[in-house]
Design an enzyme around this catalytic site. Structure first.
Site, PDB file in Angstrom:
ATOM      1  CD  GLU A  94      13.922   4.519 -20.657  1.00  0.00           C
ATOM      2  OE1 GLU A  94      13.553   3.422 -21.111  1.00  0.00           O
ATOM      3  OE2 GLU A  94      14.341   4.670 -19.486  1.00  0.00           O
ATOM      4  CB  SER A 365     -17.431   7.809  35.215  1.00  0.00           C
ATOM      5  OG  SER A 365     -16.785   7.407  36.415  1.00  0.00           O
TER       6      SER A 365
END
Length: 694
Positions: A94, A365
């Site tokens: 890097e 219900s």
């Protein structure tokens, strides 16, 4: 000729002099500009090395129940706890001149520029580790000149205020290694199942190659490309005299065991609830994803760990292991809407889909209490009667028909009161009521109860054929339980930012949404599903769990071919249970149909164990009287069954039951008290009249 030459020479000298002064002035300006930037950077001081912090989630008592990472596993380690092999490998590939430059590698920049010019495209990068770290800390990864200038400025500030080792430590702890692993420690654990300090040369050289393109160079994505990249890095290390050829060759040939698994993957504490909290942070607080996951927030939730544990254990105990039926469960405090427990499915790891907050299922219900509340507002009472028999309703001038059916096709074949119709869950009574009120009435009423799911204006809506969410139904029943006050499901009490400043706090204004007298009347009607006095052509729907009850509850069950529900409450706790299959296949077998009720009653009993038993208190504007539950008339001493029933004041019945009077009293005038009724009232203890469930 000679004169012309001299003039040209003098003219050239003049231009050169002007060019010199221009360059000198530009150089001075650039020098002053650079000095100004450096001075400004010095004045600003060191930029904070604010690595994204995990957000912490707390339960209702302040216990940490979760820590966010947005899929980013990051565990910060000191520089000395990172393998020297990884440090060398990273520098070699890097930024080989890292310790020699002050943030910018000018030779590398020039080389990259030449390479880009030759290729007429961007083919080579020149960012140093300092620049990459600045970008990772403070900036987005967009490719604009503005971003590059900001990156350069932050790089200067980093280099001026931190040591090379501090910068390198930060870089190695923030770089992305793929698969949700950020930093050397998380990457080491994911790929090799070990700490970053334990990496071998072979492991470190492979790991160092991943950040260039995690989707390309991860050994899990392509082992071949990962090995190629490893070879490049080992050659770079050898070229920098960090390793010799023998070590490089040995590392290349070493067979690596790739684990490919994070050490902490299972959400242990209420994972469905934590997902729902995260969604609320996004939808309600409008926080962006990065702030939620990495902003260091403290999120104080409403979760009760004890109730959550009871819910999870009850579900595991009640539902057969070999069943693939699913469940949605939520418990709420009806006074403030606080969600105390949530289970969105049988197994979060197998399916994170939350069936409490996401699934829309037919409520059956359980929608009827909302319908009957609307009916009470329109002048119905608990004693209102309608005939229960197989009925075909015709629409559109007889072109369309609808025939609702009761469970097992049983019907009273006579009049039923609303109270008994609710307790027995009579479908014919519900549809008649729905059509009498108008099909839009239930839709509008549901909205008042906080239900946002779309509902179809059809006759079958009275039987719960339009899908709703479990949490919506629990919230709706909370409004009955709290006497008609408006509540919304609340999962977050307070949120603090990383500085400890409160950025959100739930503090609603009390607001009446329902009539308190009718909300109580409806609650008392819903206690009927557990009262055998209301048995008729069928048993009350809660008869099979009555023996498990130790206190007063109100509630309603519901079922369709594909869904089974139970929702009920005490004055201090509401819980709602849905069970069914994700693929909406029919529920078959008595056991599967009982799961919802069994989970509900066991949870309520255990969750309320040790708490004071509270009764529902009748508010002002209500009147309680004893009725014959079969005909809805005022009960006399001769009535074999009498049930205390509440009404909104002024709507209570005035006619007495005459069906069971003795022969010599059969002519007693209707609508007036007779002596037997007066004697009956005298025999009722005062505490029974005040608290009839005592």
């Amino acid at each position: 000729m000679e004169l012309m030459t001299d003039q040209r020479f003098r003219k050239t000298i003049k231009y050169l002099r002007a060019l010199f002064f221009l360059c000198f002035i530009l150089a001075c300006i650039m020098t002053l500009f650079i000095i100004g930037i450096i001075m400004y950077a010095k004045i600003l001081g060191p930029p904070p090395l604010s690595v994204p912090q995990s957000t912490l989630y707390y339960d209702d008592n302040g216990t940490v129940i979760g820590e966010s990472n947005n899929g980013q596993k990051r565990y910060w380690v000191n520089f000395n706890d990172i393998s020297p092999h990884l440090v060398d490998a990273t520098l070699a590939i890097e930024d080989r001149n890292y310790y020699e430059h002050h943030g910018f590698d000018y030779k590398r920049i020039a080389g990259a520029a030449l390479a880009d010019i030759k290729a007429m495209a961007k083919v080579q990068g020149a960012s140093t580790i300092s620049q990459q770290y600045a970008r990772n800390l403070y900036l987005e990864h967009d490719k604009t000149w503005q971003r590059k200038l900001h990156e350069a400025f932050y790089t200067i500030r980093l280099e001026m205020n931190y040591t090379k080792e501090q910068i390198l430590e930060g870089y190695l702890n923030t770089i992305y290694y793929g698969h949700g692993a950020y930093g050397a420690q998380a990457a080491s654990q994911f790929y090799f199942g070990k700490d970053a300090s334990e990496l071998t040369l072979a492991e470190a050289s492979m790991l160092a190659g991943i950040p260039k393109g995690p989707s390309i160079y991860s050994p899990l994505a392509s082992l071949e490309k990962a090995k190629e990249r490893q070879g490049v890095i080992l050659s770079a290390m050898q070229g920098n005299h960090l390793i010799d050829e023998k070590a490089a060759q040995k590392a290349k040939q070493e067979e690596l065991e790739i684990v490919g698994k994070h050490p902490h993957t299972q959400l242990v504490t209420a994972p469905y609830f934590q997902d729902a909290v995260h969604q609320e942070l996004t939808d309600v607080l409008k926080l962006d994803e990065r702030t939620i996951e990495l902003g260091g927030l403290k999120v104080y939730t409403t979760l009760d760990l004890d109730q959550q544990k009871i819910a999870e254990e009850t579900i595991a105990k009640q539902i057969s292991e070999d069943s693939d039926i699913q469940i949605g469960f939520v418990a709420m405090n009806p006074k403030n809407g606080y969600v105390k427990a949530m289970v969105g499915g049988r197994d979060y790891e197998e399916s994170p889909y939350n069936r409490v907050t996401q699934a829309e299922r037919q409520p059956g219900s359980t929608i009827k209490p909302l319908l009957y509340y609307a009916a009470l507002e329109q002048g119905f009472t608990p004693a209102s009667t309608m005939r229960s028999e197989l009925t075909t309703f015709k629409f559109d001038d007889g072109r369309a028909e609808y025939t609702p059916h009761n469970f097992n096709n049983k019907y009273a074949e006579e009049d039923l009161t609303m109270t008994q119709a609710l307790a027995l869950s009579d479908n014919v009574y519900a549809v008649k009521t729905h059509l009498f009120l108008g099909e839009e009435t239930l839709v509008e009423t549901a909205k008042r109860f906080g239900i946002t799911s779309d509902m179809a204006k059809v006759p079958s809506l009275a039987l719960g054929t339009s899908g709703v969410r479990v949490i919506e139904m629990a919230n709706a029943y909370s409004m009955f339980a709290n006497g008609g006050k408006k509540v919304t499901p609340v999962m977050i009490k307070k949120v603090e930012n990383h500085k400890g400043e409160v950025i959100y706090e739930h503090d609603p204004e009390p607001e009446a949404a329902l009539r308190s007298d009718l909300a109580f009347v409806m609650t008392h009607m819903m206690t009927g599903m557990f009262d055998k006095k209301l048995n008729g052509y069928a048993s009350v729907t809660g008869s099979n769990i009555i023996n498990d009850m130790t206190r007063t509850y109100a509630g309603k069950s519901g079922s369709t071919n594909t869904d089974s529900w139970m929702i009920g409450y005490s004055p201090q706790l509401v819980s709602a249970v849905w069970t069914g299959y994700d693929d909406s296949r029919p529920i078959e077998g008595r056991l599967d149909q009982m799961y919802a009720k069994n989970v509900w009653i066991q949870f309520m009993e255990e969750a309320l164990e040790g708490t004071p038993e509270k009764s529902f208190k009748a508010p002002k504007g209500t009147v309680g009287v004893y009725l014959d539950p079969e005909n809805g008339k005022l009960a006399t001493k001769e009535c074999p069954v009498r049930r205390y029933t509440y009404f909104a004041a002024g709507t209570e019945p005035t006619e007495y039951c005459t069906e069971h009077l003795l022969e010599h009293e059969e002519g007693a005038p209707k609508g007036k008290k007779n002596k037997h009724h007066e004697e009956h009232e005298d025999r009722v203890p005062w505490y029974k009249r005040v608290m009839p469930w005592s």
